[in-house]
Design an enzyme around this catalytic site. Structure first.
Site, PDB file in Angstrom:
ATOM      1  N   CYS A  59       0.823  -1.210   0.000  1.00  0.00           N
ATOM      2  CA  CYS A  59       0.000   0.000   0.000  1.00  0.00           C
ATOM      3  C   CYS A  59       0.859   1.263   0.000  1.00  0.00           C
ATOM      4  O   CYS A  59       1.715   1.428   0.875  1.00  0.00           O
ATOM      5  CB  CYS A  59      -0.894  -0.021   1.240  1.00  0.00           C
ATOM      6  SG  CYS A  59      -1.715   1.536   1.589  1.00  0.00           S
ATOM      7  N   TYR A 190      -5.375   6.750  -9.022  1.00  0.00           N
ATOM      8  CA  TYR A 190      -6.591   6.004  -8.713  1.00  0.00           C
ATOM      9  C   TYR A 190      -7.785   6.553  -9.492  1.00  0.00           C
ATOM     10  O   TYR A 190      -8.674   5.801  -9.898  1.00  0.00           O
ATOM     11  CB  TYR A 190      -6.874   6.041  -7.211  1.00  0.00           C
ATOM     12  CG  TYR A 190      -5.940   5.169  -6.426  1.00  0.00           C
ATOM     13  CD1 TYR A 190      -6.251   3.840  -6.183  1.00  0.00           C
ATOM     14  CD2 TYR A 190      -4.742   5.664  -5.933  1.00  0.00           C
ATOM     15  CE1 TYR A 190      -5.390   3.028  -5.468  1.00  0.00           C
ATOM     16  CE2 TYR A 190      -3.872   4.856  -5.226  1.00  0.00           C
ATOM     17  CZ  TYR A 190      -4.200   3.540  -4.992  1.00  0.00           C
ATOM     18  OH  TYR A 190      -3.345   2.731  -4.310  1.00  0.00           O
TER      19      TYR A 190
END
Length: 351
Positions: A59, A190
């Site tokens: 992450c 994203y």
């Protein structure tokens, strides 16, 4: 990070659904804002051994905390639990530990720590998270604040020679630069990858590469983003750049150019990667496993690509010619603790 996005819906396979058809991606940024501070004003005072940082190397948001913890030498003060690179729509899990249970918290799923403090917690189970060991309760998952508090509230436990990553005289500029990095780059990839329409994707794509071009121009005459040393701003940009070619270029369709085809940003990223604390907290295998396996609505087969060739991360960057030094008057951190070394097979081939 709520499994790399806002709270995902669940499909019949148990995997999250990250793309909403016809819509642009909007990240849920309402985090648990409880802070761990020197004065303990939120009920959680700074105290060595009291808290456990739960992160995942896959992450980018959690990777920031791994870098800062290592640069500042907080390993003895704040223990580390690492989740595996993949998860279902329900929770990050401790797949890397024997029996799939965190050895300190005694839980198999990070969700357990959230539910312990907030029964029926309605939002995504995110990393990084800081958990109070004695109670097993999550304290905070506010990733931008966690690193700043590591830098400003935990100074009593910083190692000798720890760098100033958020110096007072540069904070306004760091905040301004970091804001643009977050909206256009960290979250921008994203918005490309989880775009639910062509228009949403096209807009996100333009914004992303416009900002990358601006950052390239800024870094063409200076080694670091703000001042002459590494700061919080550099850490926030690095974790996205490290994932760009392995994941974002293909998986998220951020494919105007690879990072390795953007000369200034590529040299800048290699400079940081070769600085202790950055490359040695980067696990390329877990990064690829996470994105390609978890995001089944983008990559239905779950096939993880073999490439790209990572050996070029260790090539000379020549950024030292611009002046500055990574740690200023400080010193590099010592090598990682044996238990926290990234496995060689997950890193850059050195032969």
């Amino acid at each position: 990070m709520a499994q790399d996005t806002s709270t995902p819906d669940e499909n019949p396979t148990g995997q999250g659904i990250y793309v909403t058809g016809g819509q642009e991606f909007v990240r849920d940024t309402k985090y648990i804002t409880t802070r761990i501070t020197r004065d303990g004003r939120d009920g959680y005072p700074v105290e060595a051994g009291r808290y456990r940082l739960v992160a995942a190397r896959a992450c980018p948001w959690a990777n920031r905390t791994l870098i800062v913890r290592r640069l500042l030498g907080l390993e003895d003060a704040i223990s580390l639990g690492l989740c595996g690179p993949t998860h279902d729509a329900d929770s990050w899990t401790f797949d890397l530990d024997p029996g799939g249970v965190d050895p300190v918290l005694g839980i198999p799923r990070l969700k357990d720590a959230y539910e312990k403090r907030f029964p029926g917690y309605p939002k995504g189970i995110t990393v990084p998270a800081v958990v109070e060991v004695a109670t097993g309760e999550v304290v905070t998952n506010d990733f931008p604040q966690i690193t700043v508090d590591f830098e400003l509230e935990w100074t009593e436990f910083h190692r000798p020679g720890a760098p100033e990553l958020y110096p007072e005289h540069l904070r306004a500029e760091i905040d301004e630069v970091a804001k643009g990095i977050y909206t256009e780059v960290n979250n921008g990839v994203y918005r490309c990858g989880f775009a639910g329409s062509q228009d949403a994707y096209d807009s996100a794509y333009v914004r992303l590469f416009t900002k990358l071009d601006e950052l390239s121009e800024r870094l063409s005459t200076r080694r670091y983003l703000v001042g002459d040393t590494i700061t919080e701003a550099d850490i926030r940009l690095f974790t996205t750049l490290a994932r760009f070619d392995p994941v974002y270029h293909g998986h998220f369709k951020c494919n105007r150019t690879k990072l390795s085809e953007m000369p200034v940003l590529w040299a800048y990223a290699r400079d940081l990667f070769q600085t202790p604390g950055f490359g040695d907290t980067t696990d390329f295998a877990q990064i690829k496993q996470h994105y390609y396996i978890v995001h089944r609505d983008i990559n239905p087969t779950g096939v993880v690509p073999q490439g790209p060739d990572l050996r070029n991360w260790l090539t000379p960057h020549h950024r030292e010619e611009l002046g500055g030094s990574p740690f200023g008057d400080g010193t590099p951190p010592p090598p990682p603790r044996p238990a926290e070394v990234v496995p060689a097979q997950n890193w850059v081939p050195t032969a």
